[in-house]
Write a protein that holds these residues in place. Structure first.
Motif, PDB file in Angstrom:
ATOM      1  N   LEU A 127       0.825  -1.210   0.000  1.00 56.97           N
ATOM      2  CA  LEU A 127       0.000   0.000   0.000  1.00 56.97           C
ATOM      3  C   LEU A 127       0.858   1.259   0.000  1.00 56.97           C
ATOM      4  O   LEU A 127       0.490   2.267  -0.606  1.00 56.97           O
ATOM      5  CB  LEU A 127      -0.957   0.004   1.197  1.00 56.97           C
ATOM      6  CG  LEU A 127      -2.138  -0.945   1.078  1.00 56.97           C
ATOM      7  CD1 LEU A 127      -2.965  -0.953   2.351  1.00 56.97           C
ATOM      8  CD2 LEU A 127      -3.015  -0.580  -0.106  1.00 56.97           C
ATOM      9  N   GLU A 128       2.018   1.211   0.674  1.00 53.80           N
ATOM     10  CA  GLU A 128       2.944   2.349   0.623  1.00 53.80           C
ATOM     11  C   GLU A 128       3.336   2.627  -0.832  1.00 53.80           C
ATOM     12  O   GLU A 128       3.338   3.779  -1.270  1.00 53.80           O
ATOM     13  CB  GLU A 128       4.208   2.059   1.423  1.00 53.80           C
ATOM     14  CG  GLU A 128       4.028   2.056   2.917  1.00 53.80           C
ATOM     15  CD  GLU A 128       5.298   1.616   3.625  1.00 53.80           C
ATOM     16  OE1 GLU A 128       6.351   2.242   3.405  1.00 53.80           O
ATOM     17  OE2 GLU A 128       5.229   0.645   4.385  1.00 53.80           O
ATOM     18  N   ARG A 129       3.674   1.574  -1.566  1.00 52.06           N
ATOM     19  CA  ARG A 129       4.044   1.739  -2.975  1.00 52.06           C
ATOM     20  C   ARG A 129       2.853   2.227  -3.801  1.00 52.06           C
ATOM     21  O   ARG A 129       2.998   3.119  -4.634  1.00 52.06           O
ATOM     22  CB  ARG A 129       4.562   0.415  -3.537  1.00 52.06           C
ATOM     23  CG  ARG A 129       5.945   0.079  -3.071  1.00 52.06           C
ATOM     24  CD  ARG A 129       6.511  -1.143  -3.813  1.00 52.06           C
ATOM     25  NE  ARG A 129       7.479  -1.789  -2.947  1.00 52.06           N
ATOM     26  CZ  ARG A 129       7.290  -2.945  -2.326  1.00 52.06           C
ATOM     27  NH1 ARG A 129       6.187  -3.629  -2.497  1.00 52.06           N
ATOM     28  NH2 ARG A 129       8.214  -3.441  -1.542  1.00 52.06           N
ATOM     29  N   GLN A 130       1.692   1.626  -3.573  1.00 55.31           N
ATOM     30  CA  GLN A 130       0.496   1.985  -4.335  1.00 55.31           C
ATOM     31  C   GLN A 130       0.168   3.475  -4.183  1.00 55.31           C
ATOM     32  O   GLN A 130      -0.205   4.132  -5.152  1.00 55.31           O
ATOM     33  CB  GLN A 130      -0.695   1.144  -3.865  1.00 55.31           C
ATOM     34  CG  GLN A 130      -1.993   1.464  -4.589  1.00 55.31           C
ATOM     35  CD  GLN A 130      -3.154   0.600  -4.109  1.00 55.31           C
ATOM     36  OE1 GLN A 130      -2.959  -0.469  -3.524  1.00 55.31           O
ATOM     37  NE2 GLN A 130      -4.352   1.045  -4.357  1.00 55.31           N
ATOM     38  N   PHE A 131       0.334   4.011  -2.968  1.00 56.87           N
ATOM     39  CA  PHE A 131      -0.006   5.408  -2.721  1.00 56.87           C
ATOM     40  C   PHE A 131       1.209   6.340  -2.754  1.00 56.87           C
ATOM     41  O   PHE A 131       1.066   7.540  -2.542  1.00 56.87           O
ATOM     42  CB  PHE A 131      -0.735   5.546  -1.380  1.00 56.87           C
ATOM     43  CG  PHE A 131      -2.137   5.013  -1.425  1.00 56.87           C
ATOM     44  CD1 PHE A 131      -3.161   5.761  -1.978  1.00 56.87           C
ATOM     45  CD2 PHE A 131      -2.432   3.754  -0.939  1.00 56.87           C
ATOM     46  CE1 PHE A 131      -4.463   5.268  -2.035  1.00 56.87           C
ATOM     47  CE2 PHE A 131      -3.728   3.249  -0.982  1.00 56.87           C
ATOM     48  CZ  PHE A 131      -4.743   4.011  -1.540  1.00 56.87           C
ATOM     49  N   GLY A 132       2.392   5.797  -3.012  1.00 53.02           N
ATOM     50  CA  GLY A 132       3.586   6.635  -3.097  1.00 53.02           C
ATOM     51  C   GLY A 132       3.937   7.316  -1.788  1.00 53.02           C
ATOM     52  O   GLY A 132       4.390   8.458  -1.778  1.00 53.02           O
ATOM     53  N   VAL A 133       3.765   6.619  -0.681  1.00 50.85           N
ATOM     54  CA  VAL A 133       4.057   7.187   0.632  1.00 50.85           C
ATOM     55  C   VAL A 133       5.564   7.149   0.867  1.00 50.85           C
ATOM     56  O   VAL A 133       6.183   6.108   0.766  1.00 50.85           O
ATOM     57  CB  VAL A 133       3.310   6.402   1.738  1.00 50.85           C
ATOM     58  CG1 VAL A 133       3.749   6.856   3.116  1.00 50.85           C
ATOM     59  CG2 VAL A 133       1.817   6.573   1.566  1.00 50.85           C
ATOM     60  N   ARG A 134       6.120   8.321   1.170  1.00 50.72           N
ATOM     61  CA  ARG A 134       7.560   8.423   1.373  1.00 50.72           C
ATOM     62  C   ARG A 134       7.940   8.734   2.820  1.00 50.72           C
ATOM     63  O   ARG A 134       9.101   8.636   3.187  1.00 50.72           O
ATOM     64  CB  ARG A 134       8.135   9.491   0.458  1.00 50.72           C
ATOM     65  CG  ARG A 134       7.919   9.187  -1.006  1.00 50.72           C
ATOM     66  CD  ARG A 134       8.696  10.174  -1.876  1.00 50.72           C
ATOM     67  NE  ARG A 134       8.340  10.130  -3.274  1.00 50.72           N
ATOM     68  CZ  ARG A 134       8.673   9.176  -4.110  1.00 50.72           C
ATOM     69  NH1 ARG A 134       9.346   8.151  -3.704  1.00 50.72           N
ATOM     70  NH2 ARG A 134       8.326   9.240  -5.380  1.00 50.72           N
ATOM     71  N   SER A 135       6.984   9.162   3.628  1.00 50.04           N
ATOM     72  CA  SER A 135       7.266   9.453   5.034  1.00 50.04           C
ATOM     73  C   SER A 135       6.024   9.129   5.860  1.00 50.04           C
ATOM     74  O   SER A 135       4.923   9.055   5.318  1.00 50.04           O
ATOM     75  CB  SER A 135       7.648  10.923   5.216  1.00 50.04           C
ATOM     76  OG  SER A 135       6.562  11.761   4.866  1.00 50.04           O
ATOM     77  N   ILE A 136       6.251   8.936   7.157  1.00 44.30           N
ATOM     78  CA  ILE A 136       5.115   8.657   8.037  1.00 44.30           C
ATOM     79  C   ILE A 136       5.215   9.556   9.259  1.00 44.30           C
ATOM     80  O   ILE A 136       6.317   9.993   9.593  1.00 44.30           O
ATOM     81  CB  ILE A 136       5.039   7.167   8.439  1.00 44.30           C
ATOM     82  CG1 ILE A 136       6.327   6.707   9.125  1.00 44.30           C
ATOM     83  CG2 ILE A 136       4.680   6.319   7.271  1.00 44.30           C
ATOM     84  CD1 ILE A 136       6.247   5.313   9.709  1.00 44.30           C
ATOM     85  N   PRO A 137       4.116   9.872   9.885  1.00 46.20           N
ATOM     86  CA  PRO A 137       2.760   9.494   9.507  1.00 46.20           C
ATOM     87  C   PRO A 137       2.292  10.261   8.279  1.00 46.20           C
ATOM     88  O   PRO A 137       2.603  11.433   8.110  1.00 46.20           O
ATOM     89  CB  PRO A 137       1.922   9.880  10.729  1.00 46.20           C
ATOM     90  CG  PRO A 137       2.685  10.998  11.366  1.00 46.20           C
ATOM     91  CD  PRO A 137       4.129  10.716  11.096  1.00 46.20           C
TER      92      PRO A 137
END
Length: 199
Positions: A127-137
């Motif tokens: 899901l991180e890859r699918q949404f292009g998440v690079r940092s959290i939160p």
């Protein structure tokens, strides 16, 4: 020399007494019941609530995107996806412990389908890859069909958290109004800050 020995002896005695007092069984502030012994015995009476139990009124987070999309379509609600990892991320821990438990945040979140993704894990990476998440939160808002509306990253206090999510929730209304205004009088329209997806 004798004075130094006496002072050291007194300091040692005070520290021993202080330590013994902190280790002695204490009375609870309410009810006057003794604290459980270190042997693991529980006090008699009502069992204590375990920390992993969900407090009454707390919102429920799903763990499956498909389940969230299905529920969002059924109820006509938007989806909030929270990418977090409180075990490895201090701002995530702060969001989980300071912001999300606030009563006004809990009330606000009840108007959405909620999905929590444990980032930096084998379950969360797709899901991180699918949404292009690079940092959290990172919080991503989706419409009821699963299309991204907008996102923000980082810790927010309760007021800021609700404010940003309100802007994202109402973004489609702002865009529709802006498009209508731009057709009516294109020279007077100005758009404010809002992170929208590029796809």
């Amino acid at each position: 020399m004798k004075r130094v020995a006496i002072v050291l002896t007194l300091l040692f005695a005070c520290s021993v007494i202080a330590f013994a007092q902190t280790e002695a069984p204490k009375e609870e502030a309410k009810g006057g019941k003794p604290a459980p012994e270190k042997s693991g015995e529980e006090p008699k009476g009502e069992p204590e609530k375990k920390p992993e139990e969900k407090p009454a009124g707390e919102v429920e987070w799903l763990s499956s995107l498909d389940e969230a999309k299905k529920l969002a379509k059924e109820k006509g609600l938007k989806i909030i996806v929270l990418f977090t990892n409180p075990d490895r991320c201090p701002p995530c821990r702060m969001l989980d412990s300071r912001t999300i438990p606030q009563e006004e945040v809990q009330k606000f979140l009840k108007g959405f389908v909620l999905l929590k993704v444990n980032a930096w894990t084998s379950q969360g990476r797709p899901l991180e890859r699918q949404f292009g998440v690079r940092s959290i939160p990172t919080i991503v808002m989706l419409d009821s069909g699963g299309k991204e509306i907008g996102r923000f990253s980082g810790y927010r206090d309760a007021q800021s958290f609700i404010s940003v999510l309100t802007d994202l929730r109402d973004a489609d209304t702002y865009i529709a109004e802006g498009e209508k205004m731009s057709k009516e009088s294109p020279d007077t329209v100005s758009y404010t800050h809002l992170t929208l997806p590029t796809n």
